[in-house]
Design a protein around this motif. Structure first.
Motif, PDB file in Angstrom:
ATOM      1  N   TYR A   1      10.693 128.887  17.773  1.00  0.00           N
ATOM      2  CA  TYR A   1      10.021 128.318  16.454  1.00  0.00           C
ATOM      3  C   TYR A   1      10.132 126.786  16.528  1.00  0.00           C
ATOM      4  O   TYR A   1      10.672 126.296  17.756  1.00  0.00           O
ATOM      5  CB  TYR A   1      11.217 128.797  15.320  1.00  0.00           C
ATOM      6  CG  TYR A   1      12.564 128.682  15.947  1.00  0.00           C
ATOM      7  CD1 TYR A   1      13.209 127.494  15.654  1.00  0.00           C
ATOM      8  CD2 TYR A   1      13.421 129.850  16.491  1.00  0.00           C
ATOM      9  CE1 TYR A   1      14.491 127.222  15.993  1.00  0.00           C
ATOM     10  CE2 TYR A   1      14.474 129.499  16.815  1.00  0.00           C
ATOM     11  CZ  TYR A   1      15.282 128.453  16.710  1.00  0.00           C
ATOM     12  OH  TYR A   1      16.553 128.206  16.976  1.00  0.00           O
ATOM     13  N   CYS A   2       9.538 126.212  15.582  1.00  0.00           N
ATOM     14  CA  CYS A   2       9.626 124.616  15.605  1.00  0.00           C
ATOM     15  C   CYS A   2      10.733 124.412  15.292  1.00  0.00           C
ATOM     16  O   CYS A   2      11.666 124.678  14.266  1.00  0.00           O
ATOM     17  CB  CYS A   2       8.578 124.379  14.605  1.00  0.00           C
ATOM     18  SG  CYS A   2       8.956 122.455  14.259  1.00  0.00           S
ATOM     19  N   PRO A   3      11.500 123.320  16.120  1.00  0.00           N
ATOM     20  CA  PRO A   3      12.830 122.893  16.000  1.00  0.00           C
ATOM     21  C   PRO A   3      12.905 122.234  14.604  1.00  0.00           C
ATOM     22  O   PRO A   3      14.314 121.930  14.105  1.00  0.00           O
ATOM     23  CB  PRO A   3      13.170 122.004  17.038  1.00  0.00           C
ATOM     24  CG  PRO A   3      11.808 121.623  17.960  1.00  0.00           C
ATOM     25  CD  PRO A   3      10.873 122.805  17.440  1.00  0.00           C
ATOM     26  N   HIS A   4      12.099 121.532  14.053  1.00  0.00           N
ATOM     27  CA  HIS A   4      12.093 121.025  12.823  1.00  0.00           C
ATOM     28  C   HIS A   4      12.062 121.812  11.543  1.00  0.00           C
ATOM     29  O   HIS A   4      12.794 121.915  10.818  1.00  0.00           O
ATOM     30  CB  HIS A   4      11.071 119.741  12.645  1.00  0.00           C
ATOM     31  CG  HIS A   4      11.098 118.737  13.770  1.00  0.00           C
ATOM     32  ND1 HIS A   4      12.164 117.864  13.875  1.00  0.00           N
ATOM     33  CD2 HIS A   4      10.417 118.588  14.765  1.00  0.00           C
ATOM     34  CE1 HIS A   4      11.787 117.228  15.016  1.00  0.00           C
ATOM     35  NE2 HIS A   4      10.573 117.629  15.391  1.00  0.00           N
ATOM     36  N   CYS A   5      11.229 122.493  11.270  1.00  0.00           N
ATOM     37  CA  CYS A   5      10.967 123.312  10.089  1.00  0.00           C
ATOM     38  C   CYS A   5      11.102 124.929  10.390  1.00  0.00           C
ATOM     39  O   CYS A   5      11.257 125.625   9.575  1.00  0.00           O
ATOM     40  CB  CYS A   5       9.543 123.208   9.632  1.00  0.00           C
ATOM     41  SG  CYS A   5       8.077 123.853  10.725  1.00  0.00           S
ATOM     42  N   LYS A   6      11.643 125.030  11.714  1.00  0.00           N
ATOM     43  CA  LYS A   6      12.015 126.578  11.880  1.00  0.00           C
ATOM     44  C   LYS A   6      10.825 127.777  11.843  1.00  0.00           C
ATOM     45  O   LYS A   6      11.299 128.831  11.819  1.00  0.00           O
ATOM     46  CB  LYS A   6      13.205 126.834  11.157  1.00  0.00           C
ATOM     47  CG  LYS A   6      14.255 126.060  11.221  1.00  0.00           C
ATOM     48  CD  LYS A   6      15.233 126.036  12.367  1.00  0.00           C
ATOM     49  CE  LYS A   6      16.354 125.003  12.440  1.00  0.00           C
ATOM     50  NZ  LYS A   6      16.459 124.344  13.813  1.00  0.00           N
TER      51      LYS A   6
ATOM     52  N   LYS B   1       1.617 117.438  17.437  1.00  0.00           N
ATOM     53  CA  LYS B   1       2.333 117.658  16.211  1.00  0.00           C
ATOM     54  C   LYS B   1       2.330 119.165  15.706  1.00  0.00           C
ATOM     55  O   LYS B   1       1.617 119.917  16.151  1.00  0.00           O
ATOM     56  CB  LYS B   1       1.382 117.082  15.171  1.00  0.00           C
ATOM     57  CG  LYS B   1       1.738 115.299  15.130  1.00  0.00           C
ATOM     58  CD  LYS B   1       1.049 114.896  14.073  1.00  0.00           C
ATOM     59  CE  LYS B   1       1.236 113.370  13.950  1.00  0.00           C
ATOM     60  NZ  LYS B   1      -0.208 112.648  13.582  1.00  0.00           N
ATOM     61  N   CYS B   2       3.376 119.572  15.160  1.00  0.00           N
ATOM     62  CA  CYS B   2       3.786 121.078  14.651  1.00  0.00           C
ATOM     63  C   CYS B   2       2.538 121.401  13.642  1.00  0.00           C
ATOM     64  O   CYS B   2       2.384 120.569  12.709  1.00  0.00           O
ATOM     65  CB  CYS B   2       5.110 121.346  14.043  1.00  0.00           C
ATOM     66  SG  CYS B   2       5.370 122.653  13.213  1.00  0.00           S
ATOM     67  N   ARG B   3       1.999 122.268  13.939  1.00  0.00           N
ATOM     68  CA  ARG B   3       1.020 122.930  13.072  1.00  0.00           C
ATOM     69  C   ARG B   3       1.343 123.128  11.413  1.00  0.00           C
ATOM     70  O   ARG B   3       0.755 122.972  10.529  1.00  0.00           O
ATOM     71  CB  ARG B   3       0.393 124.372  13.417  1.00  0.00           C
ATOM     72  CG  ARG B   3      -0.522 124.979  12.562  1.00  0.00           C
ATOM     73  CD  ARG B   3      -0.728 126.232  13.104  1.00  0.00           C
ATOM     74  NE  ARG B   3      -0.951 126.655  14.332  1.00  0.00           N
ATOM     75  CZ  ARG B   3      -2.156 126.609  14.965  1.00  0.00           C
ATOM     76  NH1 ARG B   3      -3.128 126.390  14.454  1.00  0.00           N
ATOM     77  NH2 ARG B   3      -2.423 126.894  16.637  1.00  0.00           N
ATOM     78  N   TYR B   4       2.643 123.106  11.395  1.00  0.00           N
ATOM     79  CA  TYR B   4       3.276 123.787   9.895  1.00  0.00           C
ATOM     80  C   TYR B   4       3.948 122.580   9.329  1.00  0.00           C
ATOM     81  O   TYR B   4       3.788 122.397   8.151  1.00  0.00           O
ATOM     82  CB  TYR B   4       4.372 124.742  10.220  1.00  0.00           C
ATOM     83  CG  TYR B   4       3.644 125.969  10.965  1.00  0.00           C
ATOM     84  CD1 TYR B   4       2.726 127.057  10.578  1.00  0.00           C
ATOM     85  CD2 TYR B   4       4.159 126.205  12.265  1.00  0.00           C
ATOM     86  CE1 TYR B   4       2.284 127.934  11.107  1.00  0.00           C
ATOM     87  CE2 TYR B   4       3.416 127.194  13.357  1.00  0.00           C
ATOM     88  CZ  TYR B   4       2.685 128.009  12.587  1.00  0.00           C
ATOM     89  OH  TYR B   4       1.749 129.052  13.375  1.00  0.00           O
ATOM     90  N   CYS B   5       4.595 121.817  10.021  1.00  0.00           N
ATOM     91  CA  CYS B   5       5.309 120.771   9.092  1.00  0.00           C
ATOM     92  C   CYS B   5       4.761 119.314   9.574  1.00  0.00           C
ATOM     93  O   CYS B   5       5.098 118.381   8.948  1.00  0.00           O
ATOM     94  CB  CYS B   5       6.796 120.744   9.467  1.00  0.00           C
ATOM     95  SG  CYS B   5       7.424 120.413  11.216  1.00  0.00           S
ATOM     96  N   GLY B   6       3.919 119.272  10.734  1.00  0.00           N
ATOM     97  CA  GLY B   6       3.304 117.929  10.883  1.00  0.00           C
ATOM     98  C   GLY B   6       4.316 117.065  11.796  1.00  0.00           C
ATOM     99  O   GLY B   6       3.593 115.966  12.215  1.00  0.00           O
TER     100      GLY B   6
END
Ligand SMILES: [Zn+2]
Length: 280
Positions: free
Chosen positions: A41-46, A66-71
């Motif tokens: 998972y993304c470490p920022h938005c999980k 950049k993360c696809r979900y939270c940028g």
């Protein structure tokens, strides 16, 4: 018939995938999670990642880092570890098994002995451990015993096995134990004299592994290169005013870089040194 570099290409891709796994291992060691099972998972938005986000290097490029979900920005650590692992895996494969020019794959497979395959798998495992220790020490100033100790034990067992294969205890394991004693003894001395200020005890333990890996006299080339790299990077950081004379710089990354270079080119460096300085 497929060309030889085809196999090298797949070894590199395999290394990229292992590098991607090592990033997960580093992250989960930091969080104290187990690294088998569970989704990435993304470490920022999980947000859990889908397969498209997990392709080594390419996902990073396609997503513009950049993360696809939270940028949020994805650390360059991810593609760098992947590429480094790919290249080191390829180097190990190449060195273990120097390509006969123009040889057919049949010749290639004939030359693969069980011992060579074990040797390659062993070195891939060790390289993976060293990469994890490298990144972790760089980020957190800590050498992980949970990664280091298994590597020391497996390297020791591997040297024992080699002794049986070679039928020579001095070449098989003796010179590696000597190298481990020299390297760790040297760092222990620095550790004791400086009371832990110049060198951590983690470096003393890491030196055991590096000695068991390089043997004697390669360990001398490895140590020399480590201090050489350390001095150059230290100078650059001071010139860029990122670090002062007294600021702490983790040493394990330099030790590991010196060891890897010495592993591949140690013989040549020592030969060059003797030809250049000792012989007229
Ligand atoms: Zn995210």
């Amino acid at each position: 018939m497929f060309p030889l570099y085809f196999i090298g290409f797949f070894v590199f891709i395999f290394g990229l995938c292992i590098g991607s796994f090592l990033n997960v291992v580093i992250y989960r060691l930091e969080k104290g999670e187990g690294f088998v099972g569970g989704r990435s998972y993304c470490p920022h938005c999980k947000h859990s990642l889908m397969w498209l986000d997990l392709i080594p290097v390419f996902s990073f490029l396609f997503l513009w880092g950049k993360c696809r979900y939270c940028g949020k920005k994805i650390s360059v650590q991810y593609p760098m570890v992947e590429i480094a692992t790919g290249l080191i895996f390829l180097l190990i494969f190449n060195f273990q098994f120097s390509w006969p020019v123009g040889a057919s794959p049949q010749v290639l497979f004939n030359q693969f002995s069980i011992y060579q395959i074990i040797n390659i798998l062993f070195l891939w495992y060790i390289a993976s451990s060293l990469i994890v220790i490298f990144v972790y020490d760089l980020k957190f100033y800590l050498i992980l015993d949970s990664v280091l100790f298994p590597a020391i034990i497996i390297t020791f067992l591997f040297r024992l096995l080699s002794s049986f294969f070679i039928g020579n205890w001095v070449l098989g394991i003796g010179n590696f134990i000597l190298a481990a004693l020299i390297a760790s003894g040297f760092f222990l001395l620095i550790f004791l004299i400086s009371r832990g200020a110049w060198m951590g005890f983690g470096d003393v333990k890491l030196a055991i592994l590096l000695g068991l890996l390089l043997g004697f006299p390669n360990i001398l080339a490895g140590l020399f290169l480590s201090f050489f790299f350390g001095a150059i990077i230290g100078l650059i950081l001071m010139l860029l005013q990122k670090k002062g004379l007294k600021s702490e710089i983790p040493f394990a990354p330099f030790l590991i870089a010196g060891t890897l270079v010495s592993m591949f080119f140690g013989d040549r460096i020592i030969n060059w040194y003797f030809n250049f300085f000792i012989l007229p």
